[in-house]
Scaffold this active site. Sequence first.
Site, PDB file in Angstrom:
ATOM      1  N   LYS A 198       0.838  -1.203   0.000  1.00 34.93           N
ATOM      2  CA  LYS A 198       0.000   0.000   0.000  1.00 34.93           C
ATOM      3  C   LYS A 198       0.874   1.254   0.000  1.00 34.93           C
ATOM      4  O   LYS A 198       0.573   2.242  -0.687  1.00 34.93           O
ATOM      5  CB  LYS A 198      -0.909  -0.033   1.238  1.00 34.93           C
ATOM      6  CG  LYS A 198      -1.836   1.157   1.399  1.00 34.93           C
ATOM      7  CD  LYS A 198      -3.097   1.016   0.578  1.00 34.93           C
ATOM      8  CE  LYS A 198      -3.903   2.285   0.423  1.00 34.93           C
ATOM      9  NZ  LYS A 198      -4.601   2.743   1.594  1.00 34.93           N
ATOM     10  N   ASN A 217       1.040   4.597  -2.387  1.00 36.00           N
ATOM     11  CA  ASN A 217       0.875   5.935  -1.809  1.00 36.00           C
ATOM     12  C   ASN A 217       2.088   6.834  -2.035  1.00 36.00           C
ATOM     13  O   ASN A 217       1.971   8.050  -2.011  1.00 36.00           O
ATOM     14  CB  ASN A 217       0.608   5.836  -0.305  1.00 36.00           C
ATOM     15  CG  ASN A 217      -0.834   5.482  -0.015  1.00 36.00           C
ATOM     16  OD1 ASN A 217      -1.706   5.741  -0.833  1.00 36.00           O
ATOM     17  ND2 ASN A 217      -1.093   4.879   1.120  1.00 36.00           N
ATOM     18  N   GLU A 267      -0.365  14.561   4.975  1.00 39.12           N
ATOM     19  CA  GLU A 267       0.143  13.344   5.627  1.00 39.12           C
ATOM     20  C   GLU A 267       1.365  12.808   4.861  1.00 39.12           C
ATOM     21  O   GLU A 267       1.411  11.623   4.526  1.00 39.12           O
ATOM     22  CB  GLU A 267      -0.986  12.293   5.639  1.00 39.12           C
ATOM     23  CG  GLU A 267      -0.770  11.148   6.586  1.00 39.12           C
ATOM     24  CD  GLU A 267      -1.886  10.113   6.489  1.00 39.12           C
ATOM     25  OE1 GLU A 267      -2.301   9.767   5.376  1.00 39.12           O
ATOM     26  OE2 GLU A 267      -2.352   9.659   7.542  1.00 39.12           O
TER      27      GLU A 267
END
Length: 297
Positions: free
Chosen positions: A176, A180, A258
């Site tokens: 993942k 990202n 983030e």
Amino acid sequence: MTRAAVVGVGAVGGVVAAGLMSAGRVEVTACVRSPLGGLRVLRPDGSALEASVPEVTDPAEMSAVEWVVLATKAHQTAAAQPWLSRLCDAGTRVVVLQNGVEHRERVVPLAGAARVLPAVVEISAESRSRGHIRLFDQPRLTVPEDDDGADFAALCQGSGIEVTSTSDFVTAAWSKLCLNAANGAVTALTMQRMPVFANPRITQLGLALVEEARQVATASGARLPEDLADRVIARLRAMPPESGSSMLWDRLAGRELEYDARNGAVVRAGARLGIPTPYNEAVTALLEAVSASGNPS
Ligand SMILES: NC(=O)c1ccc[n+]([C@@H]2O[C@H](COP(=O)([O-])OP(=O)(O)OC[C@H]3O[C@@H](n4cnc5c(N)ncnc54)[C@H](OP(=O)(O)O)[C@@H]3O)[C@@H](O)[C@H]2O)c1
């Protein structure tokens, strides 16, 4: 009845809080900074799930619970400490629904005697306004294959959230993160949706970001295919033109980004393992500056 508290009742936390509440076997409390006035989750099939989850705004009103679902953005974790201090004791498990690979490093120091369970989040959801969430796909979570993971899967039964356990959580989390490393950084920095990956130079940048992350992941013990970068960029290029990323939405709204749990985590792990990560270092520096400015224009 089992008691659970959700800290971070945004897109992901809202879907989980509403799902657990609707299952009817869990006493759920939404731990929020300001009242939401209920949750409404609009599902992909057009149906809506309405849930009146009891809300608490003051950590002092809470005591220890069996399950804490922590779904703030990763950079908001430290600010959630007052909640964790009240909600956690030796009988508590904290499920961390955040992106990245450093769930335990981030949360264990804040969770006292509680046990921490990391999760890979595949919940594609957008918080349209406070308490109003649009869900784009079947919500899925992946947890480690251990007793805590099995108990969490049991907790979520009937909630509409699919929980899968894996004996190779390292690979699941890094897989993942490799995705990202490209999508969030590129869309947030360019302030463009996924079609930006059709630009040949952006394709090259995306490939470089993912390949660095893959090399770090492999050295960290993840088992990922050698052509992962090609696959990831092909997947991003095939996404519907309106697709973006949560980091793009945060940038457009002038919110903090983030980036540190994503590209920053690749850089940190690369430095530890002696693997150069110049592309991820460059985008981390740019995203840090953008995030600090808070200005989308
Ligand atoms: N959304 C997605 O599609 C998606 C998909 C996969 C993974 N993820 C990951 O899941 C995690 C959560 O993302 P999200 O999209 O759900 O974020 P979000 O919509 O921004 O929600 C975060 C929530 O945390 C709350 N919060 C922040 N600090 C808090 C504090 N000190 N005390 C209590 N609540 C606090 C915020 O409350 P306020 O309303 O008061 O600001 C907000 O409701 C992130 O790591 C993200 O990368 C998201």
